[in-house]
Design a protein around this motif. Structure first.
Motif, PDB file in Angstrom:
ATOM      1  N   LEU A  36     -12.065  33.027  13.449  1.00 12.66           N
ATOM      2  CA  LEU A  36     -11.539  34.402  13.186  1.00 12.66           C
ATOM      3  C   LEU A  36     -11.695  35.016  12.207  1.00 12.66           C
ATOM      4  CD1 LEU A  36      -8.503  33.757  15.179  1.00 12.66           C
ATOM      5  CD2 LEU A  36      -7.473  32.979  12.894  1.00 12.66           C
ATOM      6  N   TYR A  37     -12.210  36.164  13.299  1.00 14.21           N
ATOM      7  CA  TYR A  37     -12.578  37.387  12.117  1.00 14.21           C
ATOM      8  C   TYR A  37     -11.440  38.084  11.386  1.00 14.21           C
ATOM      9  CZ  TYR A  37     -17.438  36.143  13.141  1.00 14.21           C
ATOM     10  OH  TYR A  37     -18.858  35.040  13.469  1.00 14.21           O
ATOM     11  N   VAL A  38     -10.524  38.161  10.108  1.00 20.74           N
ATOM     12  CA  VAL A  38      -9.964  38.799  10.327  1.00 20.74           C
ATOM     13  C   VAL A  38      -9.442  39.452   8.569  1.00 20.74           C
ATOM     14  CG1 VAL A  38      -8.415  37.449  11.151  1.00 20.74           C
ATOM     15  CG2 VAL A  38      -8.542  36.994   9.246  1.00 20.74           C
ATOM     16  N   ASP A  39      -9.082  40.278   8.363  1.00 20.69           N
ATOM     17  CA  ASP A  39      -8.650  41.101   7.001  1.00 20.69           C
ATOM     18  C   ASP A  39      -7.079  40.372   7.130  1.00 20.69           C
ATOM     19  OD1 ASP A  39      -8.114  42.662   5.107  1.00 20.69           O
ATOM     20  OD2 ASP A  39      -9.118  44.384   5.537  1.00 20.69           O
ATOM     21  N   LEU A  40      -6.850  40.167   5.985  1.00 17.97           N
ATOM     22  CA  LEU A  40      -5.038  40.241   5.733  1.00 17.97           C
ATOM     23  C   LEU A  40      -4.214  40.853   5.603  1.00 17.97           C
ATOM     24  CD1 LEU A  40      -5.049  36.229   4.712  1.00 17.97           C
ATOM     25  CD2 LEU A  40      -5.193  37.132   6.931  1.00 17.97           C
ATOM     26  N   LEU A  41      -4.464  41.925   4.910  1.00 21.60           N
ATOM     27  CA  LEU A  41      -4.415  43.555   4.729  1.00 21.60           C
ATOM     28  C   LEU A  41      -4.462  43.905   5.904  1.00 21.60           C
ATOM     29  CD1 LEU A  41      -5.297  44.263   1.303  1.00 21.60           C
ATOM     30  CD2 LEU A  41      -3.663  43.726   1.935  1.00 21.60           C
TER      31      LEU A  41
ATOM     32  N   GLU B  48      -7.205  24.630  14.735  1.00 20.07           N
ATOM     33  CA  GLU B  48      -7.972  24.701  14.046  1.00 20.07           C
ATOM     34  C   GLU B  48      -8.946  26.112  13.971  1.00 20.07           C
ATOM     35  OE1 GLU B  48     -10.727  21.400  13.039  1.00 20.07           O
ATOM     36  OE2 GLU B  48      -9.146  20.430  13.935  1.00 20.07           O
ATOM     37  N   ALA B  49      -8.862  26.650  13.189  1.00 18.06           N
ATOM     38  CA  ALA B  49      -9.576  27.749  13.190  1.00 18.06           C
ATOM     39  C   ALA B  49     -10.219  27.546  11.987  1.00 18.06           C
ATOM     40  CB  ALA B  49      -9.326  28.932  13.561  1.00 18.06           C
ATOM     41  N   GLU B  50     -11.707  28.531  11.634  1.00 13.46           N
ATOM     42  CA  GLU B  50     -12.610  28.690  10.727  1.00 13.46           C
ATOM     43  C   GLU B  50     -12.137  29.974  10.482  1.00 13.46           C
ATOM     44  OE1 GLU B  50     -16.676  29.793   8.939  1.00 13.46           O
ATOM     45  OE2 GLU B  50     -16.706  28.527  10.772  1.00 13.46           O
ATOM     46  N   GLU B  51     -11.627  30.989   9.519  1.00 10.59           N
ATOM     47  CA  GLU B  51     -11.111  32.002   9.032  1.00 10.59           C
ATOM     48  C   GLU B  51     -12.262  32.771   8.256  1.00 10.59           C
ATOM     49  OE1 GLU B  51      -7.418  32.085   7.332  1.00 10.59           O
ATOM     50  OE2 GLU B  51      -6.526  30.772   8.360  1.00 10.59           O
ATOM     51  N   ILE B  52     -12.715  33.662   8.935  1.00 14.07           N
ATOM     52  CA  ILE B  52     -14.213  34.016   8.386  1.00 14.07           C
ATOM     53  C   ILE B  52     -13.182  35.385   7.705  1.00 14.07           C
ATOM     54  CG2 ILE B  52     -15.850  35.031   8.506  1.00 14.07           C
ATOM     55  CD1 ILE B  52     -16.422  33.114  11.128  1.00 14.07           C
ATOM     56  N   TYR B  53     -13.382  36.074   6.424  1.00 17.90           N
ATOM     57  CA  TYR B  53     -12.597  36.820   5.914  1.00 17.90           C
ATOM     58  C   TYR B  53     -13.690  38.347   6.218  1.00 17.90           C
ATOM     59  CZ  TYR B  53      -8.748  33.881   4.930  1.00 17.90           C
ATOM     60  OH  TYR B  53      -8.083  32.987   4.945  1.00 17.90           O
ATOM     61  N   VAL B  54     -12.917  39.896   6.205  1.00 13.76           N
ATOM     62  CA  VAL B  54     -13.958  40.820   6.646  1.00 13.76           C
ATOM     63  C   VAL B  54     -12.858  41.592   6.001  1.00 13.76           C
ATOM     64  CG1 VAL B  54     -14.767  42.325   8.493  1.00 13.76           C
ATOM     65  CG2 VAL B  54     -15.019  39.965   8.672  1.00 13.76           C
ATOM     66  N   GLN B  55     -13.855  42.496   5.377  1.00 18.54           N
ATOM     67  CA  GLN B  55     -12.683  44.288   4.477  1.00 18.54           C
ATOM     68  C   GLN B  55     -12.729  44.911   4.855  1.00 18.54           C
ATOM     69  OE1 GLN B  55     -13.692  43.099  -0.365  1.00 18.54           O
ATOM     70  NE2 GLN B  55     -11.596  43.627  -0.014  1.00 18.54           N
ATOM     71  N   VAL B  56     -11.799  45.553   5.664  1.00 14.14           N
ATOM     72  CA  VAL B  56     -12.043  46.287   6.679  1.00 14.14           C
ATOM     73  C   VAL B  56     -12.065  48.037   5.358  1.00 14.14           C
ATOM     74  CG1 VAL B  56     -10.781  48.613   7.835  1.00 14.14           C
ATOM     75  CG2 VAL B  56     -10.182  45.635   8.070  1.00 14.14           C
ATOM     76  N   ALA B  57     -11.648  48.112   4.835  1.00 14.51           N
ATOM     77  CA  ALA B  57     -11.698  49.003   3.860  1.00 14.51           C
ATOM     78  C   ALA B  57     -13.462  49.067   3.473  1.00 14.51           C
ATOM     79  CB  ALA B  57     -10.198  48.716   2.764  1.00 14.51           C
ATOM     80  N   ASN B  58     -13.727  48.617   2.680  1.00  8.29           N
ATOM     81  CA  ASN B  58     -15.155  48.528   2.672  1.00  8.29           C
ATOM     82  C   ASN B  58     -16.523  48.637   3.502  1.00  8.29           C
ATOM     83  OD1 ASN B  58     -14.765  47.816   0.322  1.00  8.29           O
ATOM     84  ND2 ASN B  58     -14.955  45.599  -0.243  1.00  8.29           N
ATOM     85  N   GLY B  59     -15.520  48.862   5.122  1.00  7.22           N
ATOM     86  CA  GLY B  59     -16.575  48.815   6.096  1.00  7.22           C
ATOM     87  C   GLY B  59     -17.544  48.134   6.447  1.00  7.22           C
TER      88      GLY B  59
END
Lengths: 248, 248
Positions: free
Chosen positions: B10-15, B32-43
Motif C-alpha cells: 500500500l503506497y500511501v501518505d496519511l496526509l 494484511e498489507a505492507e504500508e509504504i509511506y510516500v510524502q506527496v508534498a516532498n515530490g
C-alpha cells in the motif's frame, strides 16, 4: 406494484456526453428502455418535476421499475451487472474490472473536467440565445487553463491507457464501459474550431485508432446517438466559416 | 512467480484523504498489507522509481502480488470484492451497490474537487517552506470559488445523501466505502481556520452525527490513521493563535 412504475426509463439529452454513453450502451445491448429527452440547456433538469427524479438535476438519470439512479458510471455498472450483457463491457475478473474502474474514476477530474470546461467556455457560453444561469458565464482564462489540463489528460490516454498491443483501454481486446464513457467525452470536442481539434488530437495516433475501434464496435447505434451532436458541430463550423468570409 | 512480488503493498501518505480511506479500510478489515509511506508534498510521487508503480504519480496506489492499481475508489471496490470483507462495505445487492457507486462517482467533481482546492489555496500553498511546483500557487479567488462549491456539496450530503432514518449515506444501516471516502475528505477541513470550519459544518447536524457514526464504526483505526492529520491541524491552529496574539 402500486405506485412503482414498470420498465426502464432513461432520462437523457443526446447533447450530453455521459447521457450518450448510457443511451448507446442500452441500444447496442438491446436493453429495452423508454428514452425520455430532457434539454439541459433549456433548464429542463431544474424543474420541480425533474427534481423528484433526481435532486442533483443531472442527466443521465434512470428509473428502473421505480429505482432511481444517476451518475453515468454508476448507471453503466448497474446495467452491465443486472442485464444480460457480454462480459467484456464490465469484466467479472477482479483485476480486469478494477482497471476499468480505475479509468472511470480517473476520468472525472481529468478528461471530463477539462473537456467540459473548454466546451462550456469556448462554445456554449457564447452561443447566441443561450439561456442564462444554466452554464457559467464565458471566461477565456478558464478555457485556456482547461486546454492545458485537457492536453495532459489526452496525453495520458495516448501514452498510458492505450499503451498495449490491443485496441481498447487498459489493453482490453473488446470494448468496455470505460471506452464508451471516454470516447463520448472526446467526441464533444467536435464543437471546437477545427484548428484547435487538430492541436489536441492531430498527432495522437493511438487515440485516433481507438476512436475508430470504439465506433466500429458500437455502430450503427454510436452514430445514431451522435447525429444531433454531429449536426450541431456542422452548424457551428458553418457559422464560423460565414463569419470569416464576411470579415474578409 | 519470478519477478512478481508477493503480498499486498500500500503506497500511501496519511496526509492524503483518499490514501487514509484505503489505509483505514485495510486496517479495520484485517487485510494484511505492507504500508509504504510516500510524502506527496516532498515530490516523492514524481520520482522515476514511483512512476514505475503509478505513472499518474498519485497516492494511494497498491501492488497486489504484482498487480498495480490506483484511484482510491477502484482500490476500495477491488479490495472489498477480493478479500473476506463484510457485505455492508460494498453490498452485493445491485441496487444498494449502485447507490454506493453513485455517491462515489458524484464525490469527484463535487466534494473532492472543492475540498481539495480550498485546502490547497487556503492552507498548503501558504505553508512556510512548502516545496515549489508540487501544488498550484496560492490563489485566493480559487479558494473563494471552491468555498461556494463546497457549501453546495455539503448541503447535498446533508439534505439528500443523509436524508433517511438510518445513520449512513443512502440510508444504509452500516458503514460503506462511500462513507469512508467522503468522511476522510471532510476531515481535511480541520486544517481550515476554526471560524471557517464552523461556517461550513456548524449548522449541518446530520453531517456531524454521521461523522461520529463513521468514526465509531471504524475506530480505533480511524483515529490512528488520522493522528498525523490531527497533529498538523493542531500545529496550524497554534500558529494562527500565536500570530494573532503577536499582532495585538
Amino acid at each position: 406494484m402500486a405506485g412503482r412504475s414498470t420498465g426502464l426509463k432513461l432520462y437523457v439529452d443526446l447533447l450530453s456526453q455521459p447521457a450518450r454513453a448510457v443511451t448507446i450502451f442500452c441500444r447496442v445491448n438491446g436493453i429495452e428502455a423508454e428514452e425520455i429527452y430532457v434539454q439541459v440547456a433549456n433548464g429542463d433538469c431544474r424543474t420541480e418535476e425533474f427534481k423528484q427524479i433526481n435532486s442533483a438535476c443531472k442527466v443521465p438519470t434512470i428509473v428502473d421499475d421505480g429505482f432511481k439512479l444517476h451518475e453515468s458510471h454508476a448507471i453503466l455498472r448497474y446495467l452491465a451487472t443486472t442485464r444480460n450483457v457480454a462480459d467484456h463491457w464490465y469484466p467479472q475478473d477482479p483485476e480486469r474490472r478494477a482497471l476499468i474502474d480505475s479509468v472511470l474514476d480517473w476520468h472525472h477530474l481529468n478528461l471530463r473536467y477539462n473537456a467540459f470546461l473548454i466546451i462550456v467556455h469556448r462554445v456554449i457560453s457564447v452561443l447566441p440565445g443561450i439561456k442564462k444561469g444554466i452554464y457559467p458565464e464565458h471566461n477565456e482564462a478558464v478555457a485556456e487553463e482547461a486546454k492545458v489540463g485537457l492536453n495532459r489528460a489526452l496525453e495520458y490516454v495516448e501514452t498510458v491507457l492505450l499503451n498495449g498491443p490491443n485496441e481498447f483501454l487498459e489493453n482490453q481486446k473488446e470494448v468496455s464501459i470505460a471506452d464508451l464513457s471516454l470516447v463520448c467525452e472526446i467526441k464533444q470536442l467536435l464543437w471546437l474550431e477545427s484548428s484547435e481539434q487538430e492541436e489536441l488530437l492531430g498527432s495522437r495516433k493511438r487515440i485516433q485508432a481507438w476512436l475508430e475501434a470504439v465506433e466500429k464496435a458500437t455502430n450503427p447505434q454510436f452514430n445514431e446517438v451522435h447525429s444531433k451532436l454531429y449536426g450541431m458541430a456542422k452548424h457551428l463550423q458553418d457559422g464560423r466559416k460565414s463569419k470569416e468570409e464576411a470579415s474578409q
